[in-house]
Write a protein that holds these residues in place. Structure first.
Motif, mmCIF file in Angstrom:
data_model
loop_
_atom_site.group_PDB
_atom_site.id
_atom_site.type_symbol
_atom_site.label_atom_id
_atom_site.label_comp_id
_atom_site.label_asym_id
_atom_site.label_seq_id
_atom_site.Cartn_x
_atom_site.Cartn_y
_atom_site.Cartn_z
ATOM 1 N N UNK A 41 0.849 -1.188 0.000
ATOM 2 C CA UNK A 41 0.000 0.000 0.000
ATOM 3 C C UNK A 41 0.884 1.238 0.000
ATOM 4 N N UNK A 42 0.638 2.126 -0.972
ATOM 5 C CA UNK A 42 1.406 3.360 -1.096
ATOM 6 C C UNK A 42 0.506 4.438 -1.681
ATOM 7 N N UNK A 43 0.463 5.581 -1.004
ATOM 8 C CA UNK A 43 -0.333 6.718 -1.493
ATOM 9 C C UNK A 43 -1.771 6.299 -1.809
ATOM 10 N N UNK A 44 -2.386 5.567 -0.882
ATOM 11 C CA UNK A 44 -3.780 5.129 -0.976
ATOM 12 C C UNK A 44 -4.024 4.128 -2.109
ATOM 13 N N UNK A 45 -2.968 3.587 -2.683
ATOM 14 C CA UNK A 45 -3.098 2.518 -3.669
ATOM 15 C C UNK A 45 -2.688 1.201 -3.013
ATOM 16 N N UNK A 46 -3.482 0.157 -3.218
ATOM 17 C CA UNK A 46 -3.158 -1.164 -2.691
ATOM 18 C C UNK A 46 -3.089 -2.164 -3.834
ATOM 19 N N UNK A 61 6.005 12.660 -7.325
ATOM 20 C CA UNK A 61 7.252 12.674 -6.564
ATOM 21 C C UNK A 61 7.085 13.468 -5.271
ATOM 22 N N UNK A 62 6.383 14.589 -5.347
ATOM 23 C CA UNK A 62 6.180 15.400 -4.147
ATOM 24 C C UNK A 62 5.390 14.640 -3.096
ATOM 25 N N UNK A 63 4.426 13.852 -3.557
ATOM 26 C CA UNK A 63 3.598 13.110 -2.619
ATOM 27 C C UNK A 63 4.336 12.016 -1.881
ATOM 28 N N UNK A 64 5.519 11.617 -2.378
ATOM 29 C CA UNK A 64 6.279 10.562 -1.727
ATOM 30 C C UNK A 64 7.014 11.026 -0.480
ATOM 31 N N UNK A 65 7.239 12.321 -0.348
ATOM 32 C CA UNK A 65 8.130 12.829 0.685
ATOM 33 C C UNK A 65 7.791 12.315 2.081
ATOM 34 N N UNK A 66 6.533 12.312 2.434
ATOM 35 C CA UNK A 66 6.142 11.924 3.792
ATOM 36 C C UNK A 66 5.344 10.623 3.810
ATOM 37 N N UNK A 67 5.537 9.785 2.788
ATOM 38 C CA UNK A 67 4.769 8.549 2.679
ATOM 39 C C UNK A 67 5.603 7.342 3.108
ATOM 40 N N UNK A 68 4.901 6.297 3.507
ATOM 41 C CA UNK A 68 5.533 5.015 3.797
ATOM 42 C C UNK A 68 4.876 3.934 2.943
ATOM 43 N N UNK A 69 5.692 3.035 2.449
ATOM 44 C CA UNK A 69 5.191 1.857 1.746
ATOM 45 C C UNK A 69 4.934 0.769 2.769
ATOM 46 N N UNK A 82 3.945 -7.849 8.690
ATOM 47 C CA UNK A 82 4.035 -6.588 7.960
ATOM 48 C C UNK A 82 5.285 -5.809 8.350
ATOM 49 N N UNK A 83 5.625 -4.843 7.512
ATOM 50 C CA UNK A 83 6.675 -3.870 7.795
ATOM 51 C C UNK A 83 6.383 -2.631 6.966
ATOM 52 N N UNK A 84 7.176 -1.584 7.168
ATOM 53 C CA UNK A 84 6.993 -0.346 6.407
ATOM 54 C C UNK A 84 8.344 0.143 5.906
ATOM 55 N N UNK A 85 8.313 0.850 4.776
ATOM 56 C CA UNK A 85 9.523 1.403 4.170
ATOM 57 C C UNK A 85 9.297 2.887 3.944
ATOM 58 N N UNK A 86 10.179 3.723 4.500
ATOM 59 C CA UNK A 86 10.044 5.168 4.321
ATOM 60 C C UNK A 86 10.475 5.559 2.907
#
Length: 562
Positions: A411-416, A501-509, A523-527
């Motif tokens: 899940x990244x930027x509300x996409x799963x 690209x801008x939306x990635x700055x504060x997102x976690x995968x 589970x885990x998360x990637x900054x």
């Protein structure tokens, strides 16, 4: 016969063998191009690529149909296994609590085999592309027990265009790097149910069964999903993951703009009839739905009502529908547009698309305007506004007590997005069981020499509870040691996310491991900030996924994020 020999000579003519070891040929990209890509507009989407297909010929497949008829009993057994291992768990996962025990009491494909053909052979720059029609008019015998009632299926109709790609060609044996097979678009599927009168109290069962079967087909063989068989080796440049899911050829960005004169589906005691419309767009197995515009037959959508579709094959089509949202009786289809080839969609950008009544193909029920943008993928640049994040999953290593099947959801930027659930190979399951048995033997020998349970736990790395269970008269070695023997599952899957690209700055995968019933267990998360900070735009992994309630246990995942 002569026809078969000519077709064989056509496919394997020396002139078609173009030396190229790079598996990137599967995506139609140059071997030297960087895998880290961003999306940029392109004014001329796809016509140049057609030059790669230098020749096309149609052939009959009667001889293949004869072979399929001989193989059909074995195909029936293989499909029965898929129904047991994949369809049943997914069906149970989607049904409400009282219906969780729904299962297939009887399943056979019958005696009627699918008819294949005609086949079109396309010579390409780095291989061959074969497209063949599939027409399956079955005489199946299927009975589904839904606890409170039974549902029968007496016929299945499936029609579609199936693609087999033989790429890349190489200069040395085995000449072909691999074979990939898929449906370009979701095939037409129709089920003829019996016993529906028996499920009057549960009218959603038939629809759920139909949707689950469509989902299983889509998740298995509808782009971006495919069946891939590597023939060449990694040393020859054949990547099993890229063979299964190559780099996208482009991104088709679709924005909902406006609609006009839609048919009203909501009637009111006071005032005129209206609708609550929304747009639904399908490209292969990817489905997007716009926001709902309340109480209007002339809706206009916001500028951010947009979705990016990955394009893996230029013969994919865009399917467009407009629905009226229904709160009580479900959504109602207002109208649908004629499907568009992704390669031609930009020609219809910001032009009214005629919507036709679903019950009468000759009656218009309004128009819809969409904006289509074709974005080419190029190496990542510092100034890129949009980019594609690739999550490549090679394998998972998990404690045997968590099962022998798993997949990955990201899940990244509300996409799963999700890979298929894959089972460990039988040999690797047997190896895990052998390790567990070896631990059990060590524990019993230690006990025979008078060691205390605490010392045995230290030697074997088993928990004290597992040691006690193992040494009990009725102890089960497999159960007691399963959490200390591991199973390796080769996923070989890739997830592609189109993001700003801008939306990635504060997102976690978020990376989640799911079991056979699609239930998450680790589970885990990637900054993403860490990803953007690297010079190569790549985080090679591996990663540890924490098991939920696993008392410190982990799933080890070979995952690369770029």
């Amino acid at each position: 016969n002569i026809q078969q020999r000519l077709l064989f000579e056509k496919i394997f003519s020396p002139r078609t063998i173009m030396g190229n070891k790079a598996c990137s040929a599967l995506s139609g990209r140059n071997a030297g191009e960087d895998a880290h890509t961003c999306a940029v507009p392109a004014s001329r989407p796809v016509e140049q690529s057609r030059k790669q297909e230098v020749e096309e010929k149609q052939e009959s497949l009667e001889w293949v149909n004869d072979i399929l008829a001989a193989m059909w009993p074995k195909v029936n057994e293989a499909v029965q296994k898929i129904v047991h291992d994949q369809v049943t768990p997914q069906l149970q996962a989607k049904l409400p609590g009282p219906l969780k025990k729904t299962h297939f009491k009887q399943f056979t494909l019958g005696t009627v085999t699918p008819k294949l053909g005609p086949i079109n052979v396309h010579r390409r720059k780095n291989g061959l592309k074969l497209t063949l029609g599939i027409d399956y008019q079955s005489d199946v015998d299927i009975e589904i027990s839904a606890v409170v009632a039974s549902v029968g299926i007496k016929a299945i109709t499936l029609k579609g265009e199936f693609v087999i790609r033989m790429e890349p060609f190489m200069d040395d044996l085995p000449v072909i790097g691999g074979i990939t097979a898929y449906f370009v678009d979701a095939p037409e599927l129709d089920l003829n149910f019996t016993g529906i009168g028996n499920v009057a109290d549960c009218p959603g069962i038939a629809g759920l069964i139909r949707n689950v079967i469509r989902s299983v087909i889509g998740n298995a063989v509808v782009l971006p999903n495919s069946i891939a068989v590597p023939i060449g080796t990694p040393e020859q440049g054949v990547d099993p993951a890229l063979l299964k899911l190559p780099l996208p050829r482009a991104v088709l960005r679709v924005t909902a703009l406006r609609a006009a004169a839609l048919t009203a589906k909501d009637w009111h005691l006071m005032g005129k009839a209206t609708s609550d419309p929304f747009v639904k767009v399908h490209v292969a197995n990817d489905v997007w739905q716009s926001s709902v515009q309340k109480g209007t037959c002339d809706p206009a959508w916001r500028a951010d009502d947009v979705h990016d579709f990955m394009v893996f094959d230029r013969d994919q089509e865009v399917w467009i529908e407009v629905y009226d949202e229904g709160m009580l009786h479900g959504n109602v289809l207002i109208g649908k547009a004629s499907p568009l080839k992704v390669s031609k969609a930009t020609d219809e950008s910001e032009r009214p698309l005629k919507l036709m009544d679903p019950n009468n193909d000759e009656e218009a029920c309004g128009s819809l305007e969409l904006k289509f943008e074709w974005l080419e993928l190029v190496p990542l640049r510092a100034a890129s506004e949009s980019c594609v994040v690739m999550v490549k999953i090679l394998n998972l290593t998990l404690p045997a007590d968590l099962g022998a099947s798993a997949g990955i959801s990201g899940t990244l930027c509300e996409q799963t997005l999700s890979t298929a659930v894959v089972a460990a190979k039988p040999g690797k399951q047997a190896a895990a069981a052998a390790v567990g048995q070896e631990l059990a033997d060590v524990a019993k020998r230690c006990k025979a020499r008078g060691l205390e349970e605490e010392a045995i736990a230290d030697i074997t790395a088993l928990s004290p509870d597992a040691v006690r269970s193992l040494l009990a008269p009725s102890g089960d070695a497999t159960q007691a040691t399963s959490c200390h023997s591991n199973v390796e599952i080769e996923v070989d899957g890739i997830l592609y996310f189109s993001v700003t690209r801008e939306g990635l700055q504060d997102q976690e995968l978020m990376i989640t491991a799911v079991d056979q019933k699609l239930k998450p267990f680790a589970s885990t998360s990637v900054r993403m900030l860490d990803l953007l900070a690297t010079e190569t735009s790549t985080l090679p992994g591996p990663y540890k996924l924490c098991v939920e309630g696993g008392h410190g246990h982990h799933v080890h995942a070979q995952i690369k994020v770029s």
